[in-house]
Design a protein around this motif. Structure first.
Motif, PDB file in Angstrom:
ATOM      1  N   PRO A  67     126.096 -26.856  48.796  1.00 18.18           N
ATOM      2  CA  PRO A  67     126.242 -25.469  49.799  1.00 18.18           C
ATOM      3  C   PRO A  67     126.698 -24.199  49.105  1.00 18.18           C
ATOM      4  CG  PRO A  67     127.064 -27.437  50.841  1.00 18.18           C
ATOM      5  CD  PRO A  67     127.030 -27.943  49.438  1.00 18.18           C
ATOM      6  N   THR A 105     124.196 -20.909  48.598  1.00 18.95           N
ATOM      7  CA  THR A 105     124.689 -19.367  48.915  1.00 18.95           C
ATOM      8  C   THR A 105     124.129 -18.334  48.010  1.00 18.95           C
ATOM      9  OG1 THR A 105     126.655 -20.280  49.735  1.00 18.95           O
ATOM     10  CG2 THR A 105     126.618 -18.077  49.430  1.00 18.95           C
ATOM     11  N   THR A 107     120.403 -17.932  49.085  1.00 22.72           N
ATOM     12  CA  THR A 107     120.285 -17.121  50.282  1.00 22.72           C
ATOM     13  C   THR A 107     120.386 -15.653  49.873  1.00 22.72           C
ATOM     14  OG1 THR A 107     122.324 -17.938  51.019  1.00 22.72           O
ATOM     15  CG2 THR A 107     120.476 -18.882  51.919  1.00 22.72           C
ATOM     16  N   SER A 151     119.159 -25.295  54.169  1.00 22.49           N
ATOM     17  CA  SER A 151     120.376 -25.059  54.925  1.00 22.49           C
ATOM     18  C   SER A 151     120.573 -26.132  56.147  1.00 22.49           C
ATOM     19  CB  SER A 151     120.158 -23.748  55.479  1.00 22.49           C
ATOM     20  OG  SER A 151     121.335 -23.289  56.708  1.00 22.49           O
TER      21      SER A 151
END
Lengths: 169, 68
Positions: A117, A121, A124, A162
């Motif tokens: 994750p 980040t 994104t 996600s």
């Protein structure tokens, strides 16, 4: 006329998003349950995320062609070309970091769930940067529509990853 | 809607779908592949993307800016 253009763009954006969703998850998953639902096995989730990262890389390749076409047809200038190319390179590199690390895991085990994750980040953030670059440098409406289409594809793929990562927590 | 507006709309749809068709063709290549095959495909595509972008960026940074 503006409404017709908007409708055409909206329709194509919906089609593109659905296309990415179907390609990455399969028709059944898109229609019946969220991609990372509790019923999905860990390996299935991993496979979906891998396919979505391929889609991001595919979209970068399409983006390179699109930017070249926009430049050759005079819809964007050199500064926009340079800024968009750098933004696409940033998307590619963030995605590469993510999938290179993801490739070390065959399933979303606890260690992967802790690390991926954070790397995602960056993916994104790079997509957001591409969006902001398009807003700043691309003024021609037709060029903006093409960039929007690319962003729709990137965002749809990012959304799949996600949700998959969220479900893996 | 005038004829000109209709033609412009058709051009717009055609241009947008050309981008979509290109991406669709790429995505279709993913079908039925294993994780390892997908990762290998992605590395190959990623390397090609990086080379194309770096060459293009280097070319632009060493050229005087042209206007539209």
């Amino acid at each position: 006329m503006r409404n017709t253009q908007f409708s055409a763009t909206l329709l194509l954006t919906v089609v593109m998003t659905a296309m990415v969703c179907f390609a990455s998850l399969g028709f059944k998953a898109c229609n019946e349950s969220p991609p990372g639902s509790a019923t999905a096995s860990s390996s299935n989730s991993y496979h979906k995320a891998v396919k979505a990262t391929v889609t991001i890389e595919d979209t970068v390749a399409t983006g390179i062609d699109t930017v070249a076409e926009l430049r050759s047809t005079g819809l964007i200038d050199d500064s926009a070309d340079l800024a968009l190319s750098k933004a696409l390179l940033a998307v590619h590199r963030a995605n590469k970091n993510f999938y290179t690390r993801a490739a070390d895991y065959k399933t979303f085990d606890p260690k992967a769930r802790a690390e991926l994750p954070r790397l995602f980040t960056d993916v994104t953030a790079s997509i957001k940067n591409l969006n902001d670059t398009g807003d700043t440098y691309v003024k021609n409406p037709r060029a903006r529509e093409k960039i929007s289409l690319l962003l729709s594809s990137l965002n749809a793929a990012a959304q799949i990853i996600s949700v998959t990562l969220e479900a893996g927590k | 809607m005038t004829n000109e507006e209709i033609i412009n709309t058709l051009k717009l749809i055609n241009n947008l779908t050309a981008t979509g068709a290109s991406l669709y063709a790429h995505i279709q290549q993913q079908s039925g592949k294993t994780d390892d095959e997908l990762l290998a495909m992605m590395r190959e595509l990623g390397d090609a993307n990086e080379v194309r972008l770096l060459k293009h960026i280097a070319g632009l940074e060493h050229e005087p800016t042209r206007g539209v």
